[in-house]
Design a protein around this motif. Structure first.
Motif, short mmCIF file in Angstrom:
data_model
loop_
_atom_site.label_atom_id
_atom_site.label_comp_id
_atom_site.label_asym_id
_atom_site.label_seq_id
_atom_site.Cartn_x
_atom_site.Cartn_y
_atom_site.Cartn_z
N GLY A 237 0.91 -3.50 4.49
CA GLY A 237 -0.36 -3.09 3.90
C GLY A 237 -1.54 -3.32 4.82
O GLY A 237 -2.62 -2.75 4.61
N GLU A 258 5.34 -7.33 3.24
CA GLU A 258 5.82 -7.81 1.94
C GLU A 258 7.19 -7.21 1.69
O GLU A 258 7.40 -6.03 1.99
N ARG A 260 10.45 -7.01 -1.39
CA ARG A 260 10.83 -7.28 -2.78
C ARG A 260 12.29 -6.90 -2.98
O ARG A 260 12.71 -5.82 -2.56
N HIS B 198 0.81 0.91 -5.91
CA HIS B 198 1.35 -0.44 -6.06
C HIS B 198 2.61 -0.56 -5.19
O HIS B 198 3.53 0.22 -5.33
N ALA B 199 2.60 -1.55 -4.30
CA ALA B 199 3.71 -1.68 -3.35
C ALA B 199 4.98 -2.20 -4.02
O ALA B 199 6.05 -2.20 -3.41
N GLY B 200 4.86 -2.65 -5.26
CA GLY B 200 6.05 -3.11 -5.96
C GLY B 200 6.67 -2.00 -6.79
O GLY B 200 7.85 -1.70 -6.68
N THR B 201 5.85 -1.37 -7.59
CA THR B 201 6.40 -0.43 -8.57
C THR B 201 6.68 0.95 -7.99
O THR B 201 7.34 1.76 -8.65
N THR B 202 6.19 1.24 -6.79
CA THR B 202 6.40 2.58 -6.22
C THR B 202 7.57 2.58 -5.25
O THR B 202 7.50 1.95 -4.19
N PHE B 241 -5.48 0.29 8.33
CA PHE B 241 -4.95 0.81 7.07
C PHE B 241 -5.98 0.59 5.97
O PHE B 241 -6.64 -0.44 5.94
N GLY B 244 -5.98 -1.89 2.66
CA GLY B 244 -5.74 -3.07 3.50
C GLY B 244 -5.40 -4.30 2.69
O GLY B 244 -6.05 -5.33 2.81
N ALA B 245 -4.38 -4.21 1.86
CA ALA B 245 -3.91 -5.38 1.10
C ALA B 245 -2.39 -5.39 1.16
O ALA B 245 -1.74 -4.34 1.18
N ALA B 246 -1.83 -6.60 1.20
CA ALA B 246 -0.39 -6.75 1.41
C ALA B 246 0.42 -6.01 0.35
O ALA B 246 1.49 -5.48 0.65
N ASN B 247 -0.08 -5.97 -0.89
CA ASN B 247 0.71 -5.39 -1.98
C ASN B 247 0.26 -4.00 -2.37
O ASN B 247 0.53 -3.53 -3.47
N VAL B 248 -0.45 -3.32 -1.48
CA VAL B 248 -0.89 -1.95 -1.76
C VAL B 248 -0.34 -1.03 -0.67
O VAL B 248 -0.55 -1.28 0.53
N VAL B 249 0.37 0.03 -1.08
CA VAL B 249 0.82 1.04 -0.13
C VAL B 249 -0.42 1.72 0.45
O VAL B 249 -1.25 2.22 -0.31
N PRO B 250 -0.57 1.71 1.79
CA PRO B 250 -1.80 2.27 2.38
C PRO B 250 -2.01 3.74 1.97
O PRO B 250 -1.15 4.58 2.17
#
Lengths: 395, 395
Positions: A237, A258, A260, B198-202, B241, B244-250
């Motif tokens: 990210g 990251e 998961r 969302h980098a987790g749910t996507t 990016f 620019g957050a670890a848990n967000v898909v750019p």
């Protein structure tokens, strides 16, 4: 117990309650600001508390701010059902709220029809799942508090209904998904040192290009995840090059990575592959690199008996049913360390969550709640039987 | 002319003059601040002007601030030799200064030995090559001004001796390199649009990860350059990016890309391959991307006859000689559009330049200057002969 007819939930009341709670803390664009502890969040929990104070039900707050409700004059143990009442800033009307209202609907339906399991069900609206405020230490506050609370011993299990918050179910045409567990999440900072150099006069062969180590690692992460575990995912990210000029070979680079996966073993394997890949690429690029784990949330695997039971209920309801991993965190993750736990997902249109674009078709909201009710009926029997207790089911 | 003995330069004077000029504008750490137009730069050019005012030589400034020197009472045409007198802030003592002092040494040696070509050589210390100040429009100010000046018509060619400013010669064990031309430089901004998620749910399959387009493009640039032209180079110096957050898909990404090659055709081919690669990667990642050229400096190819002549001189002096492209810009690039031009490089220890770490072994400084002198003797003959002029060489 199978002889007792399965009651139908009150679909109209379910939808009306969802609409009602969605107005508490709503902004002009419909996004919701029930940030844990703010006025709207208190008002939301107050509405939940008041709504459950009907004839024959008993609603109460614990010391943490969780709102519980159950039938009056029952002594437990209970099967706990619910979700969280707070939202992120500008969140949606279904995240948390749907699971809370569905649980309220299930208990009220069982209570009104005087179903035999009604005495053994308790609802909960968890305080501060989202962890927005600085004091909330990452969220899951209410559920974490319960794991230390004597009330835990009066509970036999936990079921949570939730919107998926991702696009997987819609993309696969699923209507209901039993959730097998919640992915563990590990975060890393990749730090690369190379040699800052003139991008014109320094040939490729004599460069130590830290940017290439970061780029190549970012480009390779997806393959590493997929090869270790097709259900795992990863994300880069953040990426930064130093000094950051078009004509300077990057002498340093940083990336936030990251990963998961549903099992700790898969996370371990991905982490090992990632370390190996970073070391190889760094060597090829004449750089040094370190990959430091900055946080780790363990994977949660739900109780197989309860998941199978929920899956049985879902498959009775629809052919459009497949088990899923949850890629977002939930209170169920915390509770699953203490009680037999499972979750149930309904689809999120477009996969949107944490925004005013959250949406799930009404028929799926109703279907999910009915499936929760049937899961409660079946699970209460199983869990009460297996609990070492002298209590005998009223049925 | 071959019958006339080739004089030897005064090596001690060369080295002393380099040391002397290095003290003008030097900071406590030895780095030099003769930024075009500042007091130290004026003092440096004043020293050059005064140093060339010896018996029989004539030194003068033109309207731009270039300092020229030649024998008194000659009427041209002249072969011009020199380099620039300014530095970057905190620059080194050889960049520009070495070529200026070597040219001064060559003219003085020819003058003192009364060599036949002495009447046909002019030295120059160019004003503002480095282009540091806002008003200098990217540098090469003095040489660019000459291309519009009537004095140009009195010149037959240009030779510039310079330190390589890169590590290629040292890495290959070279002592002298005739320079075949100067790379063209093109810069691009890559802009990518994807879908922030969302980098987790996507799941991977449903992402539009703008970061992956930028990373994959950055990782592929080197192969694209090398396949088109093994002498070309490229750099990705900036990458970002968004959000620019670890848990967000750019959802967005940006990169600054630079390519350099000795021929416009190679630059065109690399550019085309890069466009194709970006389009393919963007499609694979379900993103849109645009690659916009933000600047272009054309490649300069030096006069083959003059380059061959310089190479002949170098090979007579040392076996450790190979032609090179210059990957940094020089005044010779500008002058080569108007006059037969070539350059000559000596190695830069460690490839360092534009810093107080600039260094070239003394024997190479001497060797380069002697090779410049011999190139001047040979080139003057060739260029005077080929110039449409009624002048006859004094030899």
């Amino acid at each position: 117990m199978n002889a007792v007819p399965v009651p139908a939930i009150n679909a109209q009341r379910l939808l009306t309650d969802i609409t009602h709670l969605a107005q508490i803390g709503a902004g002009p664009d419909g996004s919701i600001h029930r940030i844990a502890g703010n006025k709207a969040d208190w008002a939301g929990r107050d509405w939940i508390d008041k709504t459950m104070r009907v004839e024959g039900l008993y609603s109460y707050y614990d010391e943490t701010g969780n709102v519980f409700a159950r039938r009056q004059a029952t002594s437990g143990p209970w099967l706990l059902i619910g979700s969280h009442a707070d939202t992120v800033p500008g969140g949606g009307h279904l995240d948390g709220a749907y699971g809370v209202i569905a649980a309220m609907e299930v208990l009220r339906t069982l209570h009104e029809t005087d179903h035999p399991v009604a005495d053994h069900v308790e609802t909960v609206a968890w305080f501060d799942e989202d962890g927005v405020t600085p004091t909330s230490n990452g969220g899951l506050v209410g559920s974490t508090a319960l794991t230390q609370h004597p009330h835990l011993d009066e509970l036999v299990g936990y079921l949570e209904l939730h919107v998926e918050q991702g696009p997987r179910m819609e993309a696969s045409g699923l209507e209901l998904s039993p959730v097998t567990g919640i992915v563990g999440v590990r975060r890393y900072t990749l730090t690369v040192r190379g040699q800052e150099n003139h991008a014109g006069t320094t040939p490729f062969s004599l460069r130590a290009d830290a940017g290439r180590v970061a780029s190549r690692t970012a480009a390779s992460l997806r393959d590493i995840c997929t090869e270790v575990d097709p259900l795992s995912i990863g994300n880069v990210g953040v990426i930064e090059f130093g000094p950051g000029a078009a004509n300077v070979v990057p002498g340093s680079a940083r990336a936030e990575i990251e990963i998961r996966a549903g099992q700790e073993a898969a996370l371990d394997d991905i982490e090992a592959e990632l370390h190996e890949s970073v070391a190889r690429i760094a060597e090829e690029e004449s750089c040094t690199a370190s990959l430091n784990r900055t946080s780790a949330k363990p994977a949660a695997q739900f109780d197989k008996r309860v998941v199978d039971l929920v899956e049985g209920v879902c498959r009775d309801r629809t052919k459009a049913c497949e088990p899923l991993l949850s890629y977002a965190g939930h209170d169920a993750s915390v509770i699953s360390t203490k009680l037999p736990t499972a979750m149930l997902f309904v689809p999120s249109t477009g996969g949107y969550s944490h925004s005013n674009r959250e949406h799930t078709p009404e028929e799926h909201l109703i279907l999910g709640t009915q499936a929760l009710l049937e899961s409660v009926i079946r699970a209460t029997g199983m869990l009460m039987d297996s609990k070492d207790t002298s209590l005998i089911l009223a049925a």
